[in-house]
Write a protein that holds these residues in place. Sequence first.
Motif, PDB file in Angstrom:
ATOM      1  N   MET A  94       0.814  -1.211   0.000  1.00 29.81           N
ATOM      2  CA  MET A  94       0.000   0.000   0.000  1.00 29.81           C
ATOM      3  C   MET A  94       0.852   1.268   0.000  1.00 29.81           C
ATOM      4  SD  MET A  94      -3.190   0.905   2.527  1.00 29.81           S
ATOM      5  CE  MET A  94      -2.244   0.465   3.980  1.00 29.81           C
ATOM      6  N   LEU A  95       1.946   1.279   0.759  1.00 29.27           N
ATOM      7  CA  LEU A  95       2.786   2.469   0.822  1.00 29.27           C
ATOM      8  C   LEU A  95       3.461   2.745  -0.516  1.00 29.27           C
ATOM      9  CD1 LEU A  95       4.454   2.112   4.338  1.00 29.27           C
ATOM     10  CD2 LEU A  95       2.715   3.773   3.632  1.00 29.27           C
ATOM     11  N   ALA A  96       3.944   1.676  -1.178  1.00 30.22           N
ATOM     12  CA  ALA A  96       4.582   1.860  -2.483  1.00 30.22           C
ATOM     13  C   ALA A  96       3.562   2.230  -3.545  1.00 30.22           C
ATOM     14  CB  ALA A  96       5.326   0.586  -2.880  1.00 30.22           C
ATOM     15  N   PHE A 266       9.386  -1.040  -3.573  1.00 32.35           N
ATOM     16  CA  PHE A 266       8.396  -1.367  -4.604  1.00 32.35           C
ATOM     17  C   PHE A 266       8.685  -2.737  -5.199  1.00 32.35           C
ATOM     18  CE2 PHE A 266       6.124  -1.381  -8.529  1.00 32.35           C
ATOM     19  CZ  PHE A 266       5.090  -0.464  -8.413  1.00 32.35           C
ATOM     20  N   ASN A 267       7.719  -3.645  -5.108  1.00 35.43           N
ATOM     21  CA  ASN A 267       7.828  -4.971  -5.716  1.00 35.43           C
ATOM     22  C   ASN A 267       6.638  -5.175  -6.640  1.00 35.43           C
ATOM     23  OD1 ASN A 267       7.249  -7.895  -6.046  1.00 35.43           O
ATOM     24  ND2 ASN A 267       9.075  -8.160  -4.791  1.00 35.43           N
ATOM     25  N   GLY A 268       6.901  -5.202  -7.951  1.00 33.02           N
ATOM     26  CA  GLY A 268       5.813  -5.366  -8.911  1.00 33.02           C
ATOM     27  C   GLY A 268       6.156  -4.707 -10.237  1.00 33.02           C
ATOM     28  N   CYS A 288       1.173   2.051 -10.413  1.00 33.35           N
ATOM     29  CA  CYS A 288       1.715   0.983  -9.574  1.00 33.35           C
ATOM     30  C   CYS A 288       1.390  -0.398 -10.129  1.00 33.35           C
ATOM     31  CB  CYS A 288       1.168   1.115  -8.152  1.00 33.35           C
ATOM     32  SG  CYS A 288      -0.632   0.971  -8.012  1.00 33.35           S
ATOM     33  N   ARG A 289       1.067  -0.474 -11.441  1.00 30.37           N
ATOM     34  CA  ARG A 289       0.632  -1.743 -12.040  1.00 30.37           C
ATOM     35  C   ARG A 289       0.821  -1.686 -13.542  1.00 30.37           C
ATOM     36  NH1 ARG A 289      -2.782   1.302 -15.221  1.00 30.37           N
ATOM     37  NH2 ARG A 289      -3.619   2.959 -13.931  1.00 30.37           N
TER      38      ARG A 289
END
Length: 423
Positions: A94-96, A266-268, A288-289
């Motif tokens: 959520m933070l990232a 950030f992981n993604g 973020c996606r």
Amino acid sequence: MNVLIIGSGGREHALIIKIAESKKVNQIFISPGNAGTLQIGENVNLNITSHSEVIEFCKNNLIDLVVIGPEVPLVDGLSESLRENNILVFGPNMLAAEIEGNKKFSKELMDENNIPTASFKSFSKSQFNEAIEFLESGSFPIVIKASGLAAGKGVIITENILDAKGAVSSMMLDSIFGESGNTIVIEEFLEGEELSVFAITDGDDYILLPASQDHKRIGEGDTGKNTGGMGAYAPLNFVTDELINEIEKNVVVPTLKGLKDKNRKFNGCLFCGLINTKEGIKVIEFNCRFGDPETQTVLPLLDGDFFELLYSTAKGKINKDAVKYNGGSSICVVTVSGGYPDKYEKGFEITGLENIDDESTKVIHAGTILKNGKVITNGGRVLNAVTTLSKNSLSDCKSICYNQISKVKYKDIYFRNDIGFKA
């Protein structure tokens, strides 16, 4: 391995198609999915806002990897809930994810880390009068953005002071984007060629997927209102090795470091919405996606094991050799419901899908459902026609794609006829 994909759009259908190519994948579940995803996996109706329900499903079905498509579940913290229950997930916490969910935060992050972007100023709802005063001292065009999530539609480019005041009033006072417009960002208008770049990252290391270009506006020639995306194409002839190096050095590396320094590792997939200006690369926005429809365009250009890329990233040690660009070209044309992005009707039968007969073209579903054996429209963006060729020939892709999508019909179908025109 068993995989759960969260989402229902064209992006998720494209992800499923690519993930299903892996020999490591046994079963794919999609929630909620659409009429197209039914052809590959099993659609399941989960209440995505109920994290406990998603967790229970994952445990009961021995899910090895969850891939979260849309931004809302990421911003709402679904990734954290899954990780806290030892369920592997591809998607930032959520933070990232605030890098997309809060444009004010994103712009300040860029400012703090010397990441090139448009000059800006943010205003809260209580600062409405100050925002208007700021506009009166500005030069036009000028860009007004809702700070929160707005399904890709929260950006208004204004040409004069009257339109700018109207945009600010509609966001802050009329709440056309709900609470997302309680804080706004006003920034300078940038000129240049836009591009989208996906950085797949475990937070420390990363790889970049081929750059693409999205067409946001509803009208041909990039006119009219912003949408969630009317089409995209790749590769881009102006993207050189030097430009990629610039993007890595000035955007990707400092952004990942800046997030990590704030304990927002950030992981993604870090979606970099960029513009190549006379002064060099600048950031328009971060997501973020995976982007939509860029995902539909880019994934067919990858050879290798895409599932392995996502799985290794989620485990915290990205396998940078899992995929590579195959040298081809791709174009995606989005069909929408008449009236989109404003008011539109749905529930119309789609015909002609069986007439798609070119092996280079896939129809990827977005806003569709299967009802009594018939495919029915169920959203603003309905279908994506994606043509991919093994050689770099966008003109051939375009002619084939439009020939194929013209065979599909439903009431008030609309699509732009100029996707890829800048190439």
